[in-house]
Scaffold this active site. Structure first.
Site, PDB file in Angstrom:
ATOM      1  N   SER A 125       0.838  -1.194   0.000  1.00  0.00           N
ATOM      2  CA  SER A 125       0.000   0.000   0.000  1.00  0.00           C
ATOM      3  C   SER A 125       0.872   1.243   0.000  1.00  0.00           C
ATOM      4  O   SER A 125       1.989   1.243   0.547  1.00  0.00           O
ATOM      5  CB  SER A 125      -0.855  -0.016   1.268  1.00  0.00           C
ATOM      6  OG  SER A 125      -1.383   1.259   1.520  1.00  0.00           O
ATOM      7  N   TYR A 149      -1.634  -1.081  10.973  1.00  0.00           N
ATOM      8  CA  TYR A 149      -1.927  -1.681   9.664  1.00  0.00           C
ATOM      9  C   TYR A 149      -0.770  -1.426   8.697  1.00  0.00           C
ATOM     10  O   TYR A 149      -0.253  -2.344   8.051  1.00  0.00           O
ATOM     11  CB  TYR A 149      -3.232  -1.104   9.101  1.00  0.00           C
ATOM     12  CG  TYR A 149      -3.318  -1.177   7.609  1.00  0.00           C
ATOM     13  CD1 TYR A 149      -3.529  -2.393   6.965  1.00  0.00           C
ATOM     14  CD2 TYR A 149      -3.140  -0.033   6.819  1.00  0.00           C
ATOM     15  CE1 TYR A 149      -3.565  -2.460   5.582  1.00  0.00           C
ATOM     16  CE2 TYR A 149      -3.184  -0.098   5.451  1.00  0.00           C
ATOM     17  CZ  TYR A 149      -3.387  -1.310   4.834  1.00  0.00           C
ATOM     18  OH  TYR A 149      -3.411  -1.382   3.462  1.00  0.00           O
ATOM     19  N   LYS A 153       2.282  -3.926   6.681  1.00  0.00           N
ATOM     20  CA  LYS A 153       2.672  -3.928   5.258  1.00  0.00           C
ATOM     21  C   LYS A 153       4.181  -3.737   5.132  1.00  0.00           C
ATOM     22  O   LYS A 153       4.849  -4.403   4.334  1.00  0.00           O
ATOM     23  CB  LYS A 153       1.935  -2.822   4.487  1.00  0.00           C
ATOM     24  CG  LYS A 153       0.444  -3.045   4.337  1.00  0.00           C
ATOM     25  CD  LYS A 153       0.128  -4.237   3.447  1.00  0.00           C
ATOM     26  CE  LYS A 153      -1.357  -4.456   3.265  1.00  0.00           C
ATOM     27  NZ  LYS A 153      -1.661  -5.786   2.689  1.00  0.00           N
TER      28      LYS A 153
HETATM   29  N1  UFG Z   1     -12.422  11.327   3.791  1.00  0.00           N
HETATM   30  C1  UFG Z   1     -13.436  12.183   4.160  1.00  0.00           C
HETATM   31  N2  UFG Z   1     -14.593  11.639   4.656  1.00  0.00           N
HETATM   32  C2  UFG Z   1     -14.770  10.286   4.793  1.00  0.00           C
HETATM   33  C3  UFG Z   1     -13.718   9.417   4.393  1.00  0.00           C
HETATM   34  C4  UFG Z   1     -12.551   9.983   3.919  1.00  0.00           C
HETATM   35  O1  UFG Z   1     -13.319  13.409   4.057  1.00  0.00           O
HETATM   36  O2  UFG Z   1     -15.836   9.853   5.245  1.00  0.00           O
HETATM   37  C5  UFG Z   1     -11.179  11.901   3.210  1.00  0.00           C
HETATM   38  C6  UFG Z   1      -9.929  11.595   4.015  1.00  0.00           C
HETATM   39  O3  UFG Z   1      -9.728  12.555   5.020  1.00  0.00           O
HETATM   40  C7  UFG Z   1      -8.870  11.606   2.898  1.00  0.00           C
HETATM   41  C8  UFG Z   1      -9.610  11.084   1.680  1.00  0.00           C
HETATM   42  O4  UFG Z   1     -10.991  11.293   1.966  1.00  0.00           O
HETATM   43  O5  UFG Z   1      -8.451  12.928   2.650  1.00  0.00           O
HETATM   44  C9  UFG Z   1      -9.384   9.627   1.407  1.00  0.00           C
HETATM   45  O6  UFG Z   1      -9.656   8.864   2.564  1.00  0.00           O
HETATM   46  P1  UFG Z   1      -9.789   7.267   2.534  1.00  0.00           P
HETATM   47  O7  UFG Z   1     -10.105   6.815   3.909  1.00  0.00           O
HETATM   48  O8  UFG Z   1     -10.714   6.845   1.447  1.00  0.00           O
HETATM   49  O9  UFG Z   1      -8.346   6.771   2.077  1.00  0.00           O
HETATM   50  P2  UFG Z   1      -6.891   7.022   2.727  1.00  0.00           P
HETATM   51  O10 UFG Z   1      -6.078   7.719   1.693  1.00  0.00           O
HETATM   52  O11 UFG Z   1      -6.970   7.648   4.059  1.00  0.00           O
HETATM   53  O12 UFG Z   1      -6.394   5.532   2.969  1.00  0.00           O
HETATM   54  C10 UFG Z   1      -6.413   4.587   1.908  1.00  0.00           C
HETATM   55  C11 UFG Z   1      -6.630   3.210   2.493  1.00  0.00           C
HETATM   56  C12 UFG Z   1      -5.442   2.785   3.285  1.00  0.00           C
HETATM   57  C13 UFG Z   1      -4.210   2.904   2.482  1.00  0.00           C
HETATM   58  C14 UFG Z   1      -4.061   4.292   1.914  1.00  0.00           C
HETATM   59  C15 UFG Z   1      -2.900   4.308   0.961  1.00  0.00           C
HETATM   60  O13 UFG Z   1      -7.763   3.205   3.345  1.00  0.00           O
HETATM   61  O14 UFG Z   1      -5.600   1.431   3.643  1.00  0.00           O
HETATM   62  O15 UFG Z   1      -5.237   4.658   1.185  1.00  0.00           O
HETATM   63  O16 UFG Z   1      -2.607   5.569   0.532  1.00  0.00           O
HETATM   64  F1  UFG Z   1      -3.154   2.629   3.255  1.00  0.00           F
END
Ligand code: UFG
Length: 342
Positions: A125, A149, A153
């Protein structure tokens, strides 16, 4: 010969199984359904016309896994998707995360070696880049993690690196995924998170389809074009296709290599909201709220190595991703059914 697909009923695993079957590869899926359902196997059959061979097995169960290998002498290599993956949960349950993700991978590596199938494609990831000093992110950037998590990885990446040093017959391709979204164009397969989604796209889809009232936007004071977090969203089918190239690459060489899988484009949370509304004609109400702990400003890939080494690049755009996510959500408002269908 067949390819063992661990976690093959999960979101990325199931889409990869479909692409592999359609390319004529024999797959053996192993899963313990800890975060997926048997109905996925029926959906794979409905899409491909092939019922993939499946064994219910927890990779942490050493004896059970040995039986899988002993019964399937044609296993040539493995794509290893299986693992616990919820960032927040991993902070609450570090022992469970380390135990599950590490023990399963160690067992798997032992049997792949014992049964002469030393080809492994590993689902890593972009989380292993921690808080990158700059974007786009290249594979040679420093590695660090901010949650258990991500640590699992990273530790697995180190384990695999050491395995290749100890035994140069291994051929390992570590794929570092950015943010997989979208769904199969049939609407038969997609992301099916348990409970309230943690990730952005499943949440947006549920809001757009009336299952949740509004999106919580986690912060609008990041150093990005509109203040909301920027990520590299990639269509799950594009991601799935890359695994076929990675298996081919693993067959052609030995050693270990690390490859980013992203589009190279960064989109903010509000870009996603607007793209989803434009692609579907549905409204996505939202409220700006506090930052989510541990989130970073921007994370997007330099995907040029994937093109150079695998000959792969993403083909589907953000509109495709939003449209396909919405198609899946509207046809399956409660995700996969509990019981098998066929
Ligand atoms: N976000 C919101 N509201 C929500 C969910 C997310 O505003 O309800 C925002 C987060 O703050 C972030 C973006 O949307 O800015 C993306 O969030 P995600 O949770 O969809 O994804 P992340 O980038 O935080 O994490 C994902 C996976 C991880 C992985 C990572 C790798 O969940 O497992 O990408 O970059 F490690």
């Amino acid at each position: 010969m067949s390819i063992l697909v661990t976690g093959g009923t999960g979101f990325i695993g199931s889409h990869t199984a479909v692409e592999m079957i359609e390319a004529g590869t024999k797959v053996l899926i192993v899963d313990n359904f800890s975060n997926s359902k048997p109905a996925v196997l029926d959906r794979i059959f409905r899409i491909t016309g092939v019922k993939p061979e499946f064994v219910l097995c927890d990779l942490c169960d050493y004896d059970a896994l040995e039986i899988v290998f002993a019964n399937h002498p044609d296993i040539e290599g493995c794509i290893h998707f299986a693992g616990l993956k919820a960032v927040g949960e991993s902070v609450q349950k570090p022992v469970e995360y380390y135990r599950n993700n590490l023990v399963s991978t160690m067992n798997l590596c032992q049997f792949l070696a014992k049964y002469g199938a030393k080809k492994l494609v590993f689902s890593s990831s972009a989380t292993v880049y921690g808080k990158p000093a700059s974007v786009p992110i290249r594979e040679d950037f420093p590695l660090s993690c901010t949650n258990p998590y991500g640590e699992t990885k990273l530790v697995i990446e180190y384990l695999l690196r050491d395995l290749v040093v100890a035994d140069p017959e291994w051929s390992i391709v570590v794929l570092r995924y950015f943010n997989p979204i979208g769904a199969h164009k049939s609407g038969l397969m997609g992301e099916d998170p348990k409970g309230i989604p943690n990730n952005l796209l499943p949440y947006v889809s549920k809001v757009a389809n009336g299952k949740l009232p509004y999106l919580h936007v986690f912060g609008n004071d990041y150093h990005t074009h509109d203040g909301t977090g920027v990520r590299d969203y990639i269509h799950v089918v594009d991601l799935a296709r890359a695994h076929l190239d990675a298996i081919r690459y693993a067959r052609e060489r030995s050693g270990i290599d690390y490859i980013n899988l992203g589009t190279g484009c960064g989109y903010s949370v509000l870009d996603i909201v607007h793209a989803y509304e434009n692609a579907t004609g549905k409204k996505v109400p939202y409220r700006i709220e506090a930052r989510r702990p541990g989130d970073i400003d921007e994370c997007y890939a330099d995907p040029s190595k994937a093109l150079r080494v695998l000959g792969w690049k993403a083909e589907r755009n953000l509109e495709d991703m939003c449209r396909d996510s919405d198609h899946w959500q509207s046809l399956n408002p409660d995700g996969y059914p509990e019981k098998e269908e066929a």
